[in-house]
Design a protein around this motif. Structure first.
Motif, PDB file in Angstrom:
ATOM      1  N   UNK A   1       4.848  -3.920  -9.612  1.00 16.98           N
ATOM      2  CA  UNK A   1       4.500  -5.169 -10.617  1.00 16.98           C
ATOM      3  C   UNK A   1       4.273  -6.461  -9.812  1.00 16.98           C
ATOM      4  N   UNK A   2       3.931  -6.490  -8.576  1.00 18.25           N
ATOM      5  CA  UNK A   2       3.985  -7.541  -7.771  1.00 18.25           C
ATOM      6  C   UNK A   2       3.118  -7.556  -6.662  1.00 18.25           C
ATOM      7  N   UNK A   3       2.046  -8.222  -7.048  1.00 14.97           N
ATOM      8  CA  UNK A   3       0.708  -8.337  -6.211  1.00 14.97           C
ATOM      9  C   UNK A   3       1.084  -8.966  -4.952  1.00 14.97           C
ATOM     10  N   UNK A   4       2.017  -9.992  -4.847  1.00 11.70           N
ATOM     11  CA  UNK A   4       2.050 -10.894  -3.881  1.00 11.70           C
ATOM     12  C   UNK A   4       3.071 -10.165  -2.692  1.00 11.70           C
ATOM     13  N   UNK A   5       4.141  -9.319  -3.282  1.00 12.65           N
ATOM     14  CA  UNK A   5       4.773  -8.545  -2.299  1.00 12.65           C
ATOM     15  C   UNK A   5       3.871  -7.431  -2.007  1.00 12.65           C
ATOM     16  N   UNK A   6       3.113  -6.862  -2.703  1.00  7.15           N
ATOM     17  CA  UNK A   6       2.267  -5.780  -1.904  1.00  7.15           C
ATOM     18  C   UNK A   6       1.505  -6.253  -0.864  1.00  7.15           C
ATOM     19  N   UNK A   7       0.894  -7.382  -0.911  1.00  7.25           N
ATOM     20  CA  UNK A   7       0.111  -8.071   0.230  1.00  7.25           C
ATOM     21  C   UNK A   7       0.925  -8.265   1.385  1.00  7.25           C
ATOM     22  N   UNK A   8       2.227  -8.772   1.228  1.00  9.83           N
ATOM     23  CA  UNK A   8       3.340  -9.085   2.208  1.00  9.83           C
ATOM     24  C   UNK A   8       3.607  -7.881   2.755  1.00  9.83           C
ATOM     25  N   UNK A   9       3.693  -6.599   1.973  1.00  5.63           N
ATOM     26  CA  UNK A   9       4.143  -5.304   2.485  1.00  5.63           C
ATOM     27  C   UNK A   9       3.069  -4.716   3.564  1.00  5.63           C
ATOM     28  N   UNK A  10       1.755  -4.992   2.842  1.00  8.07           N
ATOM     29  CA  UNK A  10       0.640  -4.515   3.988  1.00  8.07           C
ATOM     30  C   UNK A  10       0.762  -5.405   5.285  1.00  8.07           C
ATOM     31  N   UNK A  11       0.847  -6.782   4.960  1.00  6.66           N
ATOM     32  CA  UNK A  11       0.962  -7.363   6.234  1.00  6.66           C
ATOM     33  C   UNK A  11       2.183  -6.916   7.494  1.00  6.66           C
ATOM     34  N   UNK A  12       3.351  -6.992   6.569  1.00  8.70           N
ATOM     35  CA  UNK A  12       4.440  -6.532   7.350  1.00  8.70           C
ATOM     36  C   UNK A  12       4.330  -5.083   8.203  1.00  8.70           C
TER      37      UNK A  12
END
Length: 192
Positions: free
Chosen positions: A80-91
């Protein structure tokens, strides 16, 4: 030829070519070198892979992690957190940059090696890169941002730059800067 369909000789060629292509570049490794290092004759290489270009395209497709898998993993980790999804991919990208032996993005390396946009290796690399751009577009489209396509393109530029600066300067610094710069970029695109 699919991985499960390779002969034992074809698998030796595959393992050798993958290592050489990543470490030394696709253009710098000829079929003769692959044959010599794998202990497999040239005719067997062509029987298993058709051509060096087909072998190189298969290598690129294998090196490219499926954007669908990346997206599914990010959504499962942070449903439920699009920003965390993006950070996850970048991490994940940042982690790859700091892996020992990392020689940059194999797709970007192939694009540089093959300047002719009509070459099959270049076409395959560009197609796969477009899939990553689509991934970033999908990730940022769920955020309350203006111009998600623009933002996704800029994030893709950051990713490409982090791979390169990791090779030139410091992998750790580039990895950390990627995540930080992307956060700042997203903040600048948030709707007011």
């Amino acid at each position: 030829m699919a991985g499960g369909d390779r002969t034992p000789a074809g698998q030796r060629v595959w393992d050798t070519a993958r290592e050489l292509f990543y470490r030394e570049g696709v253009r710098s490794c000829g079929v003769a070198e692959i044959a010599e290092r794998s202990g497999v004759g040239k005719p067997s290489i062509y029987r298993n892979f058709g051509s060096k270009d087909e072998l190189a395209v298969a290598y690129l497709r294998e090196k490219a992690v499926s954007p669908k898998e990346i997206l599914a993993d990010a959504r499962a980790a942070f449903p439920d957190d699009g920003r965390a999804q993006l950070r996850h991919v970048l991490a994940q990208v940042a982690t790859a940059i700091t892996d020992p032996g990392h020689r940059g993005c194999p797709l970007a390396n192939a694009v540089v090696e093959f300047p002719d946009r009509a070459h099959p290796v270049r076409e395959a690399a560009e197609e796969l890169k477009r899939e990553y751009l689509d991934l970033f577009t999908e990730l940022v489209s769920s955020l309350p941002v203006e111009h998600p396509e623009n933002l996704a393109y800029l994030i893709q530029m950051l990713v490409e730059g982090a791979h390169i600066t990791g090779q030139i300067f410091s992998p750790d610094w580039s990895a950390a800067s990627l995540v930080d710069a992307a956060d700042r970029l997203v903040d600048s695109y948030l709707r007011k």
